[in-house]
Design a protein around this motif. Structure first.
Motif, PDB file in Angstrom:
ATOM      1  N   CYS A 154      41.786  46.569  20.868  1.00  0.00           N
ATOM      2  CA  CYS A 154      41.354  46.089  22.188  1.00  0.00           C
ATOM      3  C   CYS A 154      42.498  46.269  23.181  1.00  0.00           C
ATOM      4  O   CYS A 154      43.615  45.803  22.936  1.00  0.00           O
ATOM      5  CB  CYS A 154      40.954  44.612  22.091  1.00  0.00           C
ATOM      6  SG  CYS A 154      40.652  43.860  23.710  1.00  0.00           S
ATOM      7  N   CYS A 157      43.826  42.587  24.507  1.00  0.00           N
ATOM      8  CA  CYS A 157      44.536  41.577  23.698  1.00  0.00           C
ATOM      9  C   CYS A 157      45.133  42.182  22.430  1.00  0.00           C
ATOM     10  O   CYS A 157      45.713  41.465  21.621  1.00  0.00           O
ATOM     11  CB  CYS A 157      43.582  40.441  23.325  1.00  0.00           C
ATOM     12  SG  CYS A 157      42.390  40.932  22.068  1.00  0.00           S
ATOM     13  N   CYS A 177      37.399  43.841  22.699  1.00  0.00           N
ATOM     14  CA  CYS A 177      36.887  43.005  21.622  1.00  0.00           C
ATOM     15  C   CYS A 177      35.862  42.022  22.203  1.00  0.00           C
ATOM     16  O   CYS A 177      35.802  41.800  23.410  1.00  0.00           O
ATOM     17  CB  CYS A 177      38.018  42.262  20.913  1.00  0.00           C
ATOM     18  SG  CYS A 177      38.723  40.936  21.887  1.00  0.00           S
ATOM     19  N   CYS A 180      37.342  39.025  24.240  1.00  0.00           N
ATOM     20  CA  CYS A 180      37.735  39.381  25.610  1.00  0.00           C
ATOM     21  C   CYS A 180      36.486  39.631  26.463  1.00  0.00           C
ATOM     22  O   CYS A 180      36.455  39.245  27.633  1.00  0.00           O
ATOM     23  CB  CYS A 180      38.611  40.626  25.620  1.00  0.00           C
ATOM     24  SG  CYS A 180      40.299  40.336  25.091  1.00  0.00           S
TER      25      CYS A 180
END
Ligand SMILES: [Zn+2]
Length: 249
Positions: A154, A157, A177, A180
């Motif tokens: 991702c 993050c 992801c 998120c």
């Protein structure tokens, strides 16, 4: 008038005058060309059965000075997808051809794109599952343009996408992801770990070997929808053939 013979993939044709057709084709070494096939719409045309989209063949054509439009002399078919593909696979031919046409600039050689198109025709001839071939094709089309987003990590993050699945952030054209995605209140398309795992194993293969890489029809649909969103975002338009395909299903 210089005469050329090129390995080529027929992308589409349209009518010209009473009896002719304009043919758009992607050559292996000279990029995308447009040419006139004289008399192609006559009943006894020598072009009969040679100009369907995604036909692979050798195109002989004359270039004309100061003219973008070449004159097609002959098309010798080496692989006709219509001779081997059936059912759903037929519906996909126009889709593949439209995508290549959209992505190939005129007269700008792109051998990798040609090889991708040719390998897809060969895979369909070998009865590889058409939806897996389509997902592979979409992946490589975006990848060859350098715009396929990472599907392992991702970007927001650094979380693992293969384990928990991803969402398409359409505006940013990336996979993020699900956590998120949720915290950004995204309503984007979800892509399961299964679909991403397919990509990981499929991308390094030849498409005629895709039968050995599992993909459920649900995961294929997720991935197809995600790819279409990425393609539409990059092309800044929706594809005509994608709508036709949706209607067929
Ligand atoms: Zn994240």
């Amino acid at each position: 008038m210089p005469l050329y013979t090129a390995e080529a993939l027929i992308l589409r044709t349209y009518k010209l005058g009473e009896a002719d057709r304009i043919v758009v084709f992607l050559t292996r070494d000279r990029g995308k060309r447009r040419g006139v096939a004289k008399g192609a719409r006559r009943v006894r045309s020598r072009f009969l059965g040679t100009l369907e989209c995604m036909t692979l063949g050798r195109v002989r054509y004359f270039e004309r000075e100061h003219r973008d439009l070449v004159r097609i002399d002959e098309v010798e078919v080496t692989r006709s997808p219509f001779a081997v593909a059936a059912g759903e696979a037929l519906g996909y031919l126009g889709y593949f051809a439209e995508l290549i046409d959209e992505w190939a600039p005129e007269a700008d050689p792109n051998e990798k794109l040609f090889r991708l198109g040719a390998s897809v025709v060969e895979a369909l001839a070998g009865e590889a599952p058409v939806d897996r071939v389509a997902r592979y094709f979409e992946y490589w089309l975006l990848r060859l343009q350098g715009v396929y987003p990472s599907f392992s990590t991702c970007p927001w993050c650094a979380g693992d996408l293969l384990e928990h699945g991803a969402m398409v952030a359409e505006r940013e054209r990336v996979f993020v992801c699900r956590r998120c995605g949720r915290s950004a209140a995204m309503t984007g398309l979800a892509v399961s770990p299964e679909a991403l795992t397919f990509l990981r194993s499929a991308r390094g293969r030849q498409p005629h070997r895709l039968g050995a890489v599992p993909l459920s029809s649900r995961a294929s649909e997720e991935l197809g929808a995600a790819h279409l969103a990425l393609i539409a975002a990059h092309l800044e338009k929706n594809l005509k053939s994608a709508r036709v395909l949706r209607d067929l299903r």
